[in-house]
Design a protein around this motif. Sequence first.
Motif, PDB file in Angstrom:
ATOM      1  N   ASN A  67       0.812  -1.232   0.000  1.00 35.99           N
ATOM      2  CA  ASN A  67       0.000   0.000   0.000  1.00 35.99           C
ATOM      3  C   ASN A  67       0.836   1.269   0.000  1.00 35.99           C
ATOM      4  OD1 ASN A  67      -2.251  -1.744   2.067  1.00 35.99           O
ATOM      5  ND2 ASN A  67      -2.794  -0.970   0.057  1.00 35.99           N
ATOM      6  N   ALA A  68       2.171   1.129   0.000  1.00 35.05           N
ATOM      7  CA  ALA A  68       3.053   2.287   0.201  1.00 35.05           C
ATOM      8  C   ALA A  68       2.934   3.307  -0.924  1.00 35.05           C
ATOM      9  CB  ALA A  68       4.497   1.822   0.348  1.00 35.05           C
ATOM     10  N   ARG A  69       2.894   2.857  -2.180  1.00 36.38           N
ATOM     11  CA  ARG A  69       2.868   3.804  -3.308  1.00 36.38           C
ATOM     12  C   ARG A  69       1.589   4.617  -3.309  1.00 36.38           C
ATOM     13  NH1 ARG A  69       6.420   3.103  -7.484  1.00 36.38           N
ATOM     14  NH2 ARG A  69       4.904   3.832  -9.009  1.00 36.38           N
ATOM     15  N   GLU A  70       0.491   3.994  -2.937  1.00 35.41           N
ATOM     16  CA  GLU A  70      -0.784   4.707  -2.895  1.00 35.41           C
ATOM     17  C   GLU A  70      -0.783   5.776  -1.809  1.00 35.41           C
ATOM     18  OE1 GLU A  70      -5.479   3.763  -1.914  1.00 35.41           O
ATOM     19  OE2 GLU A  70      -4.129   2.119  -2.461  1.00 35.41           O
ATOM     20  N   ALA A  71      -0.263   5.444  -0.632  1.00 38.11           N
ATOM     21  CA  ALA A  71      -0.258   6.400   0.482  1.00 38.11           C
ATOM     22  C   ALA A  71       0.730   7.524   0.257  1.00 38.11           C
ATOM     23  CB  ALA A  71       0.065   5.673   1.788  1.00 38.11           C
ATOM     24  N   ALA A  72       1.818   7.238  -0.460  1.00 39.61           N
ATOM     25  CA  ALA A  72       2.889   8.221  -0.619  1.00 39.61           C
ATOM     26  C   ALA A  72       2.516   9.390  -1.521  1.00 39.61           C
ATOM     27  CB  ALA A  72       4.152   7.545  -1.150  1.00 39.61           C
ATOM     28  N   ILE A  73       1.384   9.307  -2.233  1.00 40.20           N
ATOM     29  CA  ILE A  73       0.998  10.419  -3.103  1.00 40.20           C
ATOM     30  C   ILE A  73       0.414  11.576  -2.299  1.00 40.20           C
ATOM     31  CG2 ILE A  73       0.582   8.859  -5.024  1.00 40.20           C
ATOM     32  CD1 ILE A  73      -2.367   9.077  -4.572  1.00 40.20           C
ATOM     33  N   ILE A  74       0.174  11.368  -1.008  1.00 39.15           N
ATOM     34  CA  ILE A  74      -0.399  12.418  -0.160  1.00 39.15           C
ATOM     35  C   ILE A  74       0.732  13.177   0.511  1.00 39.15           C
ATOM     36  CG2 ILE A  74      -1.981  12.915   1.735  1.00 39.15           C
ATOM     37  CD1 ILE A  74      -3.206  10.147   1.232  1.00 39.15           C
ATOM     38  N   SER A  75       0.838  14.446   0.206  1.00 38.63           N
ATOM     39  CA  SER A  75       1.884  15.255   0.830  1.00 38.63           C
ATOM     40  C   SER A  75       1.517  15.551   2.277  1.00 38.63           C
ATOM     41  CB  SER A  75       2.080  16.567   0.061  1.00 38.63           C
ATOM     42  OG  SER A  75       0.874  17.310   0.042  1.00 38.63           O
ATOM     43  N   GLY A  76       2.520  15.577   3.132  1.00 36.67           N
ATOM     44  CA  GLY A  76       2.286  15.871   4.543  1.00 36.67           C
ATOM     45  C   GLY A  76       2.238  14.647   5.429  1.00 36.67           C
ATOM     46  N   LEU A  77       2.245  13.441   4.824  1.00 35.54           N
ATOM     47  CA  LEU A  77       2.258  12.206   5.595  1.00 35.54           C
ATOM     48  C   LEU A  77       3.649  11.593   5.596  1.00 35.54           C
ATOM     49  CD1 LEU A  77      -0.957  10.140   4.741  1.00 35.54           C
ATOM     50  CD2 LEU A  77      -0.459  11.451   6.805  1.00 35.54           C
ATOM     51  N   ARG A  78       3.977  10.913   6.684  1.00 34.44           N
ATOM     52  CA  ARG A  78       5.206  10.127   6.754  1.00 34.44           C
ATOM     53  C   ARG A  78       4.800   8.654   6.710  1.00 34.44           C
ATOM     54  NH1 ARG A  78       6.129  14.481  10.193  1.00 34.44           N
ATOM     55  NH2 ARG A  78       5.244  13.364  11.978  1.00 34.44           N
ATOM     56  N   ILE A  79       5.221   7.989   5.642  1.00 32.06           N
ATOM     57  CA  ILE A  79       4.792   6.625   5.364  1.00 32.06           C
ATOM     58  C   ILE A  79       5.876   5.639   5.796  1.00 32.06           C
ATOM     59  CG2 ILE A  79       3.941   5.050   3.596  1.00 32.06           C
ATOM     60  CD1 ILE A  79       2.207   7.538   4.103  1.00 32.06           C
ATOM     61  N   TRP A  80       5.473   4.630   6.590  1.00 35.65           N
ATOM     62  CA  TRP A  80       6.412   3.615   7.087  1.00 35.65           C
ATOM     63  C   TRP A  80       5.891   2.229   6.690  1.00 35.65           C
ATOM     64  CZ3 TRP A  80      10.589   6.103   8.767  1.00 35.65           C
ATOM     65  CH2 TRP A  80      10.435   7.374   9.296  1.00 35.65           C
ATOM     66  N   PRO A  81       6.211   1.748   5.498  1.00 34.54           N
ATOM     67  CA  PRO A  81       5.716   0.433   5.053  1.00 34.54           C
ATOM     68  C   PRO A  81       6.450  -0.713   5.745  1.00 34.54           C
ATOM     69  CG  PRO A  81       7.128   1.408   3.375  1.00 34.54           C
ATOM     70  CD  PRO A  81       6.986   2.436   4.451  1.00 34.54           C
TER      71      PRO A  81
ATOM     72  N   HIS B 154     -11.709   4.458  -6.185  1.00 33.13           N
ATOM     73  CA  HIS B 154     -11.260   3.101  -6.476  1.00 33.13           C
ATOM     74  C   HIS B 154     -10.517   2.495  -5.292  1.00 33.13           C
ATOM     75  CE1 HIS B 154     -12.076   2.720 -10.911  1.00 33.13           C
ATOM     76  NE2 HIS B 154     -12.357   3.989 -10.704  1.00 33.13           N
ATOM     77  N   SER B 155      -9.851   3.327  -4.516  1.00 29.15           N
ATOM     78  CA  SER B 155      -9.180   2.835  -3.311  1.00 29.15           C
ATOM     79  C   SER B 155     -10.195   2.332  -2.294  1.00 29.15           C
ATOM     80  CB  SER B 155      -8.322   3.945  -2.694  1.00 29.15           C
ATOM     81  OG  SER B 155      -7.754   3.530  -1.465  1.00 29.15           O
ATOM     82  N   ALA B 156     -11.256   3.100  -2.076  1.00 33.11           N
ATOM     83  CA  ALA B 156     -12.302   2.689  -1.135  1.00 33.11           C
ATOM     84  C   ALA B 156     -13.004   1.422  -1.590  1.00 33.11           C
ATOM     85  CB  ALA B 156     -13.318   3.819  -0.956  1.00 33.11           C
ATOM     86  N   SER B 157     -12.992   1.154  -2.904  1.00 38.51           N
ATOM     87  CA  SER B 157     -13.614  -0.058  -3.439  1.00 38.51           C
ATOM     88  C   SER B 157     -12.632  -1.212  -3.542  1.00 38.51           C
ATOM     89  CB  SER B 157     -14.205   0.231  -4.830  1.00 38.51           C
ATOM     90  OG  SER B 157     -15.145   1.282  -4.767  1.00 38.51           O
ATOM     91  N   GLY B 158     -11.369  -0.983  -3.178  1.00 39.31           N
ATOM     92  CA  GLY B 158     -10.364  -2.044  -3.223  1.00 39.31           C
ATOM     93  C   GLY B 158      -9.932  -2.407  -4.621  1.00 39.31           C
ATOM     94  N   LYS B 159      -9.939  -1.444  -5.545  1.00 39.45           N
ATOM     95  CA  LYS B 159      -9.626  -1.726  -6.945  1.00 39.45           C
ATOM     96  C   LYS B 159      -8.317  -1.080  -7.415  1.00 39.45           C
ATOM     97  CE  LYS B 159     -14.517  -2.255  -8.079  1.00 39.45           C
ATOM     98  NZ  LYS B 159     -14.438  -3.725  -8.108  1.00 39.45           N
ATOM     99  N   ILE B 160      -7.468  -0.685  -6.482  1.00 42.14           N
ATOM    100  CA  ILE B 160      -6.173  -0.100  -6.841  1.00 42.14           C
ATOM    101  C   ILE B 160      -5.110  -1.186  -6.836  1.00 42.14           C
ATOM    102  CG2 ILE B 160      -4.367   1.515  -6.128  1.00 42.14           C
ATOM    103  CD1 ILE B 160      -6.728   2.935  -7.230  1.00 42.14           C
ATOM    104  N   GLN B 161      -4.370  -1.308  -7.926  1.00 40.36           N
ATOM    105  CA  GLN B 161      -3.269  -2.254  -7.985  1.00 40.36           C
ATOM    106  C   GLN B 161      -2.063  -1.690  -7.237  1.00 40.36           C
ATOM    107  OE1 GLN B 161      -3.582  -5.307  -9.269  1.00 40.36           O
ATOM    108  NE2 GLN B 161      -5.710  -4.792  -9.767  1.00 40.36           N
ATOM    109  N   PRO B 162      -1.354  -2.526  -6.433  1.00 38.77           N
ATOM    110  CA  PRO B 162      -0.239  -2.020  -5.616  1.00 38.77           C
ATOM    111  C   PRO B 162       0.842  -1.311  -6.423  1.00 38.77           C
ATOM    112  CG  PRO B 162      -0.829  -4.248  -4.944  1.00 38.77           C
ATOM    113  CD  PRO B 162      -1.623  -3.948  -6.182  1.00 38.77           C
ATOM    114  N   GLU B 163       1.066  -1.762  -7.680  1.00 40.26           N
ATOM    115  CA  GLU B 163       2.137  -1.156  -8.469  1.00 40.26           C
ATOM    116  C   GLU B 163       1.743   0.186  -9.065  1.00 40.26           C
ATOM    117  OE1 GLU B 163      -0.126  -3.997 -11.200  1.00 40.26           O
ATOM    118  OE2 GLU B 163       0.620  -3.958  -9.121  1.00 40.26           O
ATOM    119  N   HIS B 164       0.473   0.558  -9.009  1.00 41.01           N
ATOM    120  CA  HIS B 164       0.016   1.802  -9.614  1.00 41.01           C
ATOM    121  C   HIS B 164       0.034   2.961  -8.620  1.00 41.01           C
ATOM    122  CE1 HIS B 164      -2.283  -0.611 -12.908  1.00 41.01           C
ATOM    123  NE2 HIS B 164      -0.998  -0.512 -13.146  1.00 41.01           N
ATOM    124  N   GLY B 165      -0.660   2.822  -7.520  1.00 41.74           N
ATOM    125  CA  GLY B 165      -0.705   3.907  -6.539  1.00 41.74           C
ATOM    126  C   GLY B 165      -1.683   4.988  -6.916  1.00 41.74           C
TER     127      GLY B 165
END
Length: 509
Positions: free
Chosen positions: A142-156, A253-264
């Motif tokens: 889930n790291a690539r999807e979360a990392a598109i949000i500025s202001g968050l620190r992501i720890w996968p 699409h994220s809320a519906s669970g339709k995001i591929q991990p490699e896309h983000g």
Amino acid sequence: MLAKVLSYGLMGIDAYPIEAEVDVSWGLPVVNLVGLATPAVKESKVRVKPAIKNSGFKWPGERITISLAPSDIKKDGTGIDLAIALGILAASEQINPQWLRDFCILGELSLDGSLRPVKGILPTGLALVKSQTKDLILPLDNAREAAIISGLRIWPQKNLKQTVEFLNNHEGLAPFKSNLEELLQDKRFYVEDFSEIKGQYAAKRALEVAVAGGHNLLMIGPPGSGKTMLAQRIPTIMPDLSLEEALEVTKIHSASGKIQPEHGLMTVHPFRWPHHSISCAALVGGGSMPQPGEISLAHQGVLFLDELPEFRRDCLEALRQPMEDGEIRIARINKSFTFPSDFMLVCAMNPCPCGYFTDTQKTCRCNSTKIQNYMAKISGPLLDRIDIHVELPSIKYKELTDTQDAETSAAIKNRVEIARKIQRSRFKNEGIFSNAQMHNRLIKKYCVLEVAAKELLKTAMTELGLSARAYNKILKVSRTITDLDGKQIIQAEHISEAIQYRSLDRVNP
């Protein structure tokens, strides 16, 4: 001992905070989970126990009480597994509870302790960035999807054991980063292209007009005339998604669970193609825990309804309100949900039940009554919301074997973007963005006709028996054609082309 862990849950396409409180105390070895949990959440205690033991930790042989607050909101999903496991470890004094207070924790646990991806990461991140907690522990996928949000620190993390090691010693480590601009540019790629379609020049022109003005479209033609191929290539000529639009599409699409991990990040226009047997709830959204339907998954893209008369009547009628408002509202006893649904509706149908009424090579087996009943399956109010009707002939052998290169999607897209730019400038103070959204006042203001165009429209209304509802549609479509032509005043040729796109409005004598 008591431990508290912050996590998040989903309600529709929005996220809300969940505080998992875990208490380990003397008593019979039993696990009590409270807080309006659905079966998927209740089963977490079954997954958490082997995950803790297989990660090298000890399962407490005491009474474990888990409370998910707020207690008056139903909890669904599997994203709370990791938070519960860490809460149990903290409450049983196997890790320091202070390690958990600065993090939001999401993740589904496998029995071996590894972390599986969860849905709704982007809505969670968007909600989290507005809170005091800015550090998010989540599965690696889930790291690539979360990392598109500025202001968050992501720890996968990969598993439970690695998560504990990170919490124990994370000083000096750098959070996961992703280059959003590169991601936005690199992923704008479509496999299909208009150059692959032989013939059907009139239909391709109609699609260009439809996309340029944001008009809904209906294609009528025999089987094999290319309706589906044309529809699939519509996203390739739509203007690129802006960052805000891409985030909005990705959130749904994220809320519906339709995001591929490699896309983000979703950087291309959605193309949704539901089968005609779809239920009303699956099309518009709903369920006991309301989820976005196909019309919301098509937001900022194309909703393609093939074999339009075969869809259930209630499904088709349910499209009317979201087509007007650009959103769908679903009401439940204790809460209402609003899902965005700003899509381009593209429909396809045969001219009769057998499909060959307009075919010059095959004989139609349907009588006039069957044809009328077949066409009557589409209601007038729905047809009223479709600006362009285009009739497709069957493709001839000469067209199929033509070796001349057809026009590419890129060339068509360039003209569409110029027309859209004209419309954005025209409507910058009107609260709309395209010609299709014009109401009566704006039609009178911006659809100025030359004398010859007025006479042609008058003749069409009287001689061809066009219905009253066709009048405004012709003006809006002709405005788009004029924009594509780079003109200010609507001319006779623009009106003439627009009239061609209202074949179903002609009154038969």
